[in-house]
Design an enzyme around this catalytic site. Structure first.
Site, PDB file in Angstrom:
ATOM      1  N   GLU A  85       1.143  -1.321   0.005  1.00  0.00           N
ATOM      2  CA  GLU A  85       0.297   0.079  -0.131  1.00  0.00           C
ATOM      3  C   GLU A  85       0.593   0.850  -0.049  1.00  0.00           C
ATOM      4  O   GLU A  85       1.742   1.523   0.784  1.00  0.00           O
ATOM      5  CB  GLU A  85      -1.224   0.082   1.113  1.00  0.00           C
ATOM      6  CG  GLU A  85      -2.213   1.118   1.447  1.00  0.00           C
ATOM      7  CD  GLU A  85      -2.216   1.187   0.070  1.00  0.00           C
ATOM      8  OE1 GLU A  85      -3.310   0.591  -0.184  1.00  0.00           O
ATOM      9  OE2 GLU A  85      -1.939   1.979  -0.858  1.00  0.00           O
ATOM     10  N   LYS A 107       8.471  -1.787  -1.839  1.00  0.00           N
ATOM     11  CA  LYS A 107       7.923  -0.907  -1.118  1.00  0.00           C
ATOM     12  C   LYS A 107       8.677  -0.512  -0.031  1.00  0.00           C
ATOM     13  O   LYS A 107       9.135   0.963   0.551  1.00  0.00           O
ATOM     14  CB  LYS A 107       7.017  -1.572  -0.579  1.00  0.00           C
ATOM     15  CG  LYS A 107       6.268  -1.389   1.101  1.00  0.00           C
ATOM     16  CD  LYS A 107       5.163  -0.508   0.707  1.00  0.00           C
ATOM     17  CE  LYS A 107       4.581   0.478   2.359  1.00  0.00           C
ATOM     18  NZ  LYS A 107       4.009   1.530   2.568  1.00  0.00           N
ATOM     19  N   CYS A 153       6.060   4.494   9.062  1.00  0.00           N
ATOM     20  CA  CYS A 153       6.529   3.334   7.972  1.00  0.00           C
ATOM     21  C   CYS A 153       8.047   3.930   7.834  1.00  0.00           C
ATOM     22  O   CYS A 153       8.955   3.076   8.090  1.00  0.00           O
ATOM     23  CB  CYS A 153       6.164   3.936   6.659  1.00  0.00           C
ATOM     24  SG  CYS A 153       4.171   3.356   6.495  1.00  0.00           S
TER      25      CYS A 153
HETATM   26  C1  UDX Z   1       0.256  -0.656   8.337  1.00  0.00           C
HETATM   27  C2  UDX Z   1       0.829  -2.482   7.969  1.00  0.00           C
HETATM   28  O1  UDX Z   1       0.402  -3.000   7.751  1.00  0.00           O
HETATM   29  C3  UDX Z   1       2.309  -1.501   7.668  1.00  0.00           C
HETATM   30  O2  UDX Z   1       3.129  -3.283   7.611  1.00  0.00           O
HETATM   31  C4  UDX Z   1       2.378  -0.601   6.878  1.00  0.00           C
HETATM   32  O3  UDX Z   1       3.798  -0.247   7.178  1.00  0.00           O
HETATM   33  C5  UDX Z   1       1.787   0.534   8.100  1.00  0.00           C
HETATM   34  O4  UDX Z   1       0.410  -0.112   8.071  1.00  0.00           O
HETATM   35  P1  UDX Z   1      -1.313   0.651   9.873  1.00  0.00           P
HETATM   36  O5  UDX Z   1      -2.566  -0.121   9.142  1.00  0.00           O
HETATM   37  O6  UDX Z   1      -0.981   1.447  10.540  1.00  0.00           O
HETATM   38  O7  UDX Z   1      -0.127  -0.839   9.740  1.00  0.00           O
HETATM   39  O8  UDX Z   1      -1.472  -0.432  11.441  1.00  0.00           O
HETATM   40  P2  UDX Z   1      -1.920  -0.485  12.752  1.00  0.00           P
HETATM   41  O9  UDX Z   1      -2.368   1.089  12.365  1.00  0.00           O
HETATM   42  O10 UDX Z   1      -1.562  -0.420  14.020  1.00  0.00           O
HETATM   43  O11 UDX Z   1      -2.881  -1.924  12.774  1.00  0.00           O
HETATM   44  C6  UDX Z   1      -2.736  -2.840  12.781  1.00  0.00           C
HETATM   45  C7  UDX Z   1      -4.067  -3.603  12.925  1.00  0.00           C
HETATM   46  O12 UDX Z   1      -4.050  -4.553  13.178  1.00  0.00           O
HETATM   47  C8  UDX Z   1      -4.441  -3.021  14.567  1.00  0.00           C
HETATM   48  O13 UDX Z   1      -5.524  -2.504  14.555  1.00  0.00           O
HETATM   49  C9  UDX Z   1      -4.683  -4.389  15.805  1.00  0.00           C
HETATM   50  O14 UDX Z   1      -5.402  -4.786  16.521  1.00  0.00           O
HETATM   51  C10 UDX Z   1      -5.033  -5.275  14.703  1.00  0.00           C
HETATM   52  N1  UDX Z   1      -3.983  -7.232  14.559  1.00  0.00           N
HETATM   53  C11 UDX Z   1      -2.428  -7.165  14.968  1.00  0.00           C
HETATM   54  C12 UDX Z   1      -5.164  -8.538  14.421  1.00  0.00           C
HETATM   55  O15 UDX Z   1      -6.032  -7.683  14.151  1.00  0.00           O
HETATM   56  N2  UDX Z   1      -3.948  -9.634  14.500  1.00  0.00           N
HETATM   57  C13 UDX Z   1      -2.933  -9.550  14.859  1.00  0.00           C
HETATM   58  O16 UDX Z   1      -2.221 -10.623  15.132  1.00  0.00           O
HETATM   59  C14 UDX Z   1      -2.171  -7.824  15.203  1.00  0.00           C
HETATM   60  C1  UDX Z   2       4.490   7.474   3.922  1.00  0.00           C
HETATM   61  C2  UDX Z   2       4.175   7.224   2.398  1.00  0.00           C
HETATM   62  O1  UDX Z   2       4.790   8.832   1.121  1.00  0.00           O
HETATM   63  C3  UDX Z   2       3.858   6.223   2.504  1.00  0.00           C
HETATM   64  O2  UDX Z   2       3.625   5.821   0.513  1.00  0.00           O
HETATM   65  C4  UDX Z   2       3.474   5.396   2.541  1.00  0.00           C
HETATM   66  O3  UDX Z   2       2.211   4.219   2.161  1.00  0.00           O
HETATM   67  C5  UDX Z   2       3.451   4.630   4.255  1.00  0.00           C
HETATM   68  O4  UDX Z   2       4.420   5.701   4.470  1.00  0.00           O
HETATM   69  P1  UDX Z   2       3.052   8.751   5.259  1.00  0.00           P
HETATM   70  O5  UDX Z   2       4.216   8.438   5.870  1.00  0.00           O
HETATM   71  O6  UDX Z   2       1.854   8.063   5.713  1.00  0.00           O
HETATM   72  O7  UDX Z   2       3.387   8.013   4.335  1.00  0.00           O
HETATM   73  O8  UDX Z   2       3.463  10.510   5.107  1.00  0.00           O
HETATM   74  P2  UDX Z   2       4.134  11.067   4.189  1.00  0.00           P
HETATM   75  O9  UDX Z   2       2.953  11.746   3.918  1.00  0.00           O
HETATM   76  O10 UDX Z   2       5.149  10.027   3.314  1.00  0.00           O
HETATM   77  O11 UDX Z   2       5.188  12.212   5.209  1.00  0.00           O
HETATM   78  C6  UDX Z   2       6.220  11.130   7.013  1.00  0.00           C
HETATM   79  C7  UDX Z   2       7.084  12.349   7.007  1.00  0.00           C
HETATM   80  O12 UDX Z   2       7.209  13.230   6.831  1.00  0.00           O
HETATM   81  C8  UDX Z   2       5.737  13.074   7.541  1.00  0.00           C
HETATM   82  O13 UDX Z   2       7.073  13.628   9.155  1.00  0.00           O
HETATM   83  C9  UDX Z   2       5.829  14.681   7.451  1.00  0.00           C
HETATM   84  O14 UDX Z   2       6.166  15.230   8.035  1.00  0.00           O
HETATM   85  C10 UDX Z   2       7.624  14.540   6.989  1.00  0.00           C
HETATM   86  N1  UDX Z   2       8.141  15.205   5.568  1.00  0.00           N
HETATM   87  C11 UDX Z   2       7.174  15.219   4.381  1.00  0.00           C
HETATM   88  C12 UDX Z   2       9.417  15.919   5.839  1.00  0.00           C
HETATM   89  O15 UDX Z   2       9.157  16.602   6.899  1.00  0.00           O
HETATM   90  N2  UDX Z   2       9.144  16.760   4.295  1.00  0.00           N
HETATM   91  C13 UDX Z   2       8.798  16.634   3.100  1.00  0.00           C
HETATM   92  O16 UDX Z   2       9.264  17.183   2.331  1.00  0.00           O
HETATM   93  C14 UDX Z   2       8.013  15.849   2.944  1.00  0.00           C
END
Ligand code: UDX
Ligand code: UDX
Length: 470
Positions: free
Chosen positions: A163, A222, A278
């Protein structure tokens, strides 16, 4: 090719929730069950009041309101959802390991493995398993091995479909992605599984937007995409320190180099440091993989992106302490923003946490205001950090007392010595900065970690204004 009628998603988090909501919206003939171990989270997804959804993401409420109860369901009944599904997305979290082998570097795959074991145990019909969580290269092999060991004569085909959505713009990113990436094995059944997933995305995307590759390229792409994006931020942040030393202006430099189409203008905003769930996790994971494959030069190269990011957060905190006459002991520092970026309530790895830690260490009182982050979450972020460092409960208790959280920004800045801007929320620009100036101790300082305010206007009011890279 099998036409998918029933999808299950394991994990109702920042990725699983919005992604499945959009799939359900665009594919009304597919039943989408999103399941999670966390009953509170599921209850929030089912809340009649859409303001209580567990994730704040612009536009998400409308998508959920249209699809929920029609073909989108949130539940804790994981077994039934797995059993019914023809396709299962794994979107559970994969944090950095905080124990044992690979501690602090490798991705912790225990949740992903548990999912695979549960799927293997319960399934009675053939299924396509889709990796949505970010995973180290070759995890699909591990999943396939676990799944195949179930002995029920069920066939599993593993796909990788990372994603790329960014928080704060997730719905738009899902509706109009630059690309969707699907990796599958080159066998006939692998390619059929790829077609089934392409078919789903084709409900709203053109063929040009859907890329297919082998499994390993998809998994590695990714990690690589996040590493490249984070590297740009560390590159401009590195230059921000040089700009401050030379009177160059980092925004002018970014603008000038960004006009070169080979470089491009995005992801070049100097900041207090990148956060989010991430970037750091994925780069550490990449570094760990490189070391595992005995590529130390490659590992060191990418690790530098993290080292620079840590430097930037420290540099910002140090700037505050030095400017306030080398101590913030007993001083009030107002934090505007706690989320890792605007338009989200997510605080994972937010720079604010690390800057707060350093200032609290020096004795400051931190008064926080963030439009979307709750007091509980802010305190929990600090508690988690200190617990991880092994700090004892009494000390944690007294450090937490140094943090106060406000619902009103004007109260947060009242009688403060300095303001630190940690998140680029739009509303900060529109505040009445003259009245804020009047409420503060003098000399009144602003440390703008996001470059959101207008230097000339702020200076005219009388503030001592510091902005990164200027
Ligand atoms: C995601 C991706 O899965 C991760 O690899 C990526 O790099 C960042 O985004 P994200 O959706 O942001 O994670 O994580 P989070 O909001 O913590 O959601 C994960 C969910 O999975 C939680 O709600 C947790 O309760 C659930 N979970 C976790 C299960 O249902 N079963 C499990 O065994 C572990
Ligand atoms: C990132 C990737 O963009 C997305 O493609 C991936 O799926 C998940 O990780 P996210 O972490 O949600 O997404 O947000 P992003 O907009 O990438 O920002 C990440 C961090 O970098 C934030 O703290 C943001 O403030 C910072 N940032 C971003 C900067 O400091 N400067 C910039 O120019 C852009």
């Amino acid at each position: 090719m099998k036409k998918i009628k029933n999808i299950c998603c394991l994990g109702a988090g920042y990725v699983g929730g919005p992604t499945m909501s959009v799939i359900a919206l665009k594919c009304p003939e597919i039943k989408v069950n999103v399941v999670d171990l966390n009953a509170d989270r599921i209850a929030a997804w089912n809340d009649v009041n859409l303001e209580n959804l567990p994730i704040y993401e612009p536009g998400l409420d409308e998508v959920v309101s249209e699809a929920r109860g029609r073909n989108l369901f949130f539940s804790t009944d994981i077994n039934t959802a797995i059993k019914e599904a023809d396709m299962i997305f794994i979107a559970v979290n994969t944090p950095t390991k905080n124990y044992g082998e690979g501690k602090g570097m490798a991705a912790d795959l225990k949740f992903v493995e548990l999912c695979a074991r549960q799927i293997a145990e319960i399934s009675t019909n053939d299924k396509i398993i889709v990796e949505k969580s970010t995973l180290p290269v070759r995890t699909a092999k591990t999943l396939q091995t676990i799944l195949e060991s179930n002995g029920n004569n069920v066939n599993f085909e593993v796909l990788s479909n990372p994603e790329f959505l960014a928080e704060g713009t997730a719905i738009n990113d899902l509706l109009n992605p630059d690309r969707v990436l699907i990796g599958g094995s080159k066998t006939e059944s692998g390619q059929n599984a790829v077609k089934s997933l392409v078919d789903i995305y084709s409900n709203w995307l053109s063929p040009q937007q859907i890329l297919t590759t082998n499994l390993w390229s998809s998994e590695l792409s990714k990690l690589t995409a996040n590493a490249f994006l984070a590297q740009r931020i560390s590159s401009i942040n590195a230059l921000s320190a040089l700009c401050e030393a030379t009177e160059a202006d980092v925004d002018e430099v970014a603008n000038a180099i960004g006009k070169d189409s080979r470089i491009g203008s995005k992801f070049m905003k100097a900041s207090v440091g990148f956060g989010g769930s991430c970037f750091q996790k994925d780069i550490l994971n990449l570094v760990y993989l490189c070391r595992h494959f005995n590529l130390p030069e490659v590992a060191n190269y990418w690790e530098q992106v993290i080292i620079l990011n840590d430097y930037q957060k420290h540099r910002f905190a140090k700037k505050i302490i030095n400017s306030l006459f080398n101590t913030v002991n007993g001083k009030k520092i107002a934090f505007l923003g706690w989320a890792f970026k605007k338009n989200t309530n997510d605080t994972r790895e937010s720079a604010s946490i690390y800057v707060a830690e350093l200032l609290i260490e020096d004795g400051a009182e931190i008064n926080v205001y963030d439009p979307k982050v709750s007091c509980e979450k802010i305190k929990m972020d600090m508690r988690n950090l200190w617990e991880l460092k092994g700090i004892n409960e009494d000390v944690i208790f007294s450090k937490l007392a140094q943090i106060k959280v406000y619902d009103d920004p004007y109260e947060a800045v009242n009688s403060s010595h300095a303001i630190a801007i940690l998140t680029e929320w739009d509303e900060f620009r529109d505040y009445n900065w003259t009245s804020i100036y009047e409420k503060m101790y003098k000399p009144a300082f602003i440390f703008d970690g996001r470059g959101v305010l207008d230097v000339n206007e702020i200076n005219k009011i009388g503030f001592n204004y510091y902005s990164i890279g200027k």
